[in-house]
Design a protein around this motif. Structure first.
Motif, PDB file in Angstrom:
ATOM      1  N   ALA A 125       0.818  -1.260  -0.030  1.00 51.27           N
ATOM      2  CA  ALA A 125       0.116   0.052  -0.104  1.00 51.27           C
ATOM      3  C   ALA A 125       0.786   1.293   0.015  1.00 51.27           C
ATOM      4  N   TRP A 126       2.093   1.210   0.374  1.00 56.39           N
ATOM      5  CA  TRP A 126       2.943   2.373   0.346  1.00 56.39           C
ATOM      6  C   TRP A 126       2.889   3.276  -0.935  1.00 56.39           C
ATOM      7  N   ARG A 127       2.741   2.565  -2.194  1.00 51.37           N
ATOM      8  CA  ARG A 127       2.779   3.319  -3.471  1.00 51.37           C
ATOM      9  C   ARG A 127       1.661   4.239  -3.585  1.00 51.37           C
ATOM     10  N   TYR A 128       0.641   4.117  -2.313  1.00 46.30           N
ATOM     11  CA  TYR A 128      -0.565   4.989  -2.541  1.00 46.30           C
ATOM     12  C   TYR A 128      -0.697   6.229  -1.761  1.00 46.30           C
ATOM     13  N   LEU A 129       0.675   6.226  -0.903  1.00 44.04           N
ATOM     14  CA  LEU A 129       0.723   7.337   0.166  1.00 44.04           C
ATOM     15  C   LEU A 129       0.600   8.789  -0.425  1.00 44.04           C
ATOM     16  N   ARG A 135      -6.970   4.030  -1.250  1.00 44.70           N
ATOM     17  CA  ARG A 135      -6.446   2.806  -1.542  1.00 44.70           C
ATOM     18  C   ARG A 135      -5.706   2.311  -0.373  1.00 44.70           C
ATOM     19  N   PHE A 136      -4.669   3.231  -0.121  1.00 44.72           N
ATOM     20  CA  PHE A 136      -4.013   3.040   1.072  1.00 44.72           C
ATOM     21  C   PHE A 136      -4.546   2.746   2.153  1.00 44.72           C
ATOM     22  N   LEU A 137      -5.612   3.460   2.459  1.00 40.80           N
ATOM     23  CA  LEU A 137      -6.543   3.172   3.708  1.00 40.80           C
ATOM     24  C   LEU A 137      -7.269   1.890   3.655  1.00 40.80           C
ATOM     25  N   ALA A 143      -5.751  -5.373   5.918  1.00 45.66           N
ATOM     26  CA  ALA A 143      -4.340  -5.629   6.444  1.00 45.66           C
ATOM     27  C   ALA A 143      -4.787  -6.000   8.167  1.00 45.66           C
ATOM     28  N   SER A 144      -5.411  -4.934   8.557  1.00 44.84           N
ATOM     29  CA  SER A 144      -6.067  -5.104  10.124  1.00 44.84           C
ATOM     30  C   SER A 144      -6.707  -6.154  10.340  1.00 44.84           C
ATOM     31  N   LEU A 145      -7.381  -6.726   9.089  1.00 49.82           N
ATOM     32  CA  LEU A 145      -8.307  -8.094   9.499  1.00 49.82           C
ATOM     33  C   LEU A 145      -7.497  -9.151   9.888  1.00 49.82           C
ATOM     34  N   PHE A 146      -6.086  -9.261   9.376  1.00 54.53           N
ATOM     35  CA  PHE A 146      -5.338 -10.154   9.821  1.00 54.53           C
ATOM     36  C   PHE A 146      -4.287  -9.882  11.079  1.00 54.53           C
ATOM     37  N   ALA A 154      -0.027   1.853   9.602  1.00 51.18           N
ATOM     38  CA  ALA A 154      -0.392   2.874   8.854  1.00 51.18           C
ATOM     39  C   ALA A 154      -0.586   4.190   9.269  1.00 51.18           C
ATOM     40  N   ALA A 155      -1.376   4.326  10.315  1.00 54.62           N
ATOM     41  CA  ALA A 155      -1.406   5.818  10.932  1.00 54.62           C
ATOM     42  C   ALA A 155       0.109   6.467  11.068  1.00 54.62           C
TER      43      ALA A 155
END
Length: 332
Positions: A125-129, A135-137, A143-146, A154-155
């Motif tokens: 997801a870094w590509r979407y910063l 998309r990053f969010l 990812a947080s579901l895992f 991410a924050a």
């Protein structure tokens, strides 16, 4: 074509491991408690595992009762996003993928399966910063579901994305790391335990075990400081280089606190991936180029061997070989 052959090889080596790694028996036991023929939602709520991994497990177990399928799919979800992210950001892909293995980014998900998936999705997801931040969010929400720690990472990454790695930043990092160590190093066991000798003994044992694990963490800190000095000395004015330098530096507070609380040290995994891009970029930009590349590969190889021998319990490696009697073939 060569890229996907490398990805397939990495997926196969990770996914087809059997009874290898400290956490493999744990996952085996937990998966045996799931029943895909029963209602899924109550099992997802009651499971000690994160809901995304529980759902993934139930889907796999509905296809085959063999736990190996879960490991294979988990390997796909771990290796593929990592490699795709490297292909997107790295200018020397072969070097970055080699460091992905040697710097143990490939090894740790063989034990920390759920967090390995979360780290891989976060890195992708870094590509979407900078653009398409929704998309990053979204990717980090998945990812947080895992592993819920992905939201914290991410924050922090969003806050740090445009920070310049100057004196103020490095001072702040050092202060945070020192404060964390000072607080956790205080002799607060007796205060927490009160007058109960049983709890006091438990806390003292826990602290001793944490410090034993912390020896390896200290070695990682020393190695990380060396790599940061090397990459930080490169004269690059690109925003991307500065961002990766900041992310890599952000691993230090987590590692320092992790000397006393090993779970905190794992947060650095979300930021350490920056080195897979930074180190190759700096090495190929310096002369003599081959000397720099060779030096990094040799240092990373020493780190790899030390990590493999000291952690993860991946030796001896055992491979899963299917046979017609395995549950894998049930229902086929």
């Amino acid at each position: 074509m060569a890229f996907w052959v490398m990805v397939a090889g990495l997926v196969a080596f990770s996914g087809f491991r059997h009874d290898t790694g400290t956490d493999f028996p744990l996952y085996e036991t937990l998966l045996e408690q799931l029943d895909p023929t029963q209602a899924w939602w109550p099992q997802m709520v009651a499971s000690p595992q994160d809901p995304g991994f529980t759902l993934l497990s139930l889907i796999c177990l509905s296809i085959s009762s063999d736990v190996q399928l879960v490991m294979i799919v988990s390997a796909v979800l771990t290796v593929t996003p990592m490699c795709l992210a490297l292909r997107y950001s790295s200018k020397t892909l072969w070097f970055s993928m080699l460091l992905y293995v040697l710097l143990a980014g490939y090894l740790f998900p063989m034990n920390l399966v759920r967090q390995g998936i979360a780290v891989a999705l976060n890195f992708y997801a870094w590509r979407y910063l900078d653009s398409h931040r929704e998309r990053f969010l979204l990717i980090n929400a998945v990812a947080s579901l895992f592993h819920l720690s992905a939201l914290v990472a991410a924050a922090l990454q969003y806050v740090l994305r445009n920070i310049r790695p100057g004196r103020m930043f490095y001072t702040t990092v050092a202060v945070i790391a020192a404060a964390g160590i000072a607080i956790l190093a205080l002799p607060v066991d007796s205060l927490l335990a009160g007058n109960d000798s049983r709890y006091l003994e438990y806390l003292e044992t826990a602290r001793k075990n944490a410090l034993d694990i912390g020896v390896g963490t200290i070695a990682t800190i020393v190695f990380r400081l060396g790599t940061l000095v090397y990459t930080g000395s490169a004269r690059s004015n690109t925003g991307e280089h500065r961002r990766f330098q900041v992310f890599a530096t952000a691993t230090l507070p987590f590692l320092c606190v992790g000397v006393f609380v090993s779970a905190v040290a794992r947060m650095e995994l979300y930021f350490a991936s920056a080195l897979l891009i930074l180190l190759p970029r700096v090495a190929v930009s310096r002369q003599p180029r081959m000397l720099h590349i060779t030096g990094i590969v040799m240092a990373a190889s020493v780190y790899f061997v030390a990590t493999l021998l000291s952690f993860y319990d991946l030796l001896p490696y055992q491979i899963w070989v299917p046979s017609p009697t395995d549950p894998w073939f049930a229902g086929w």
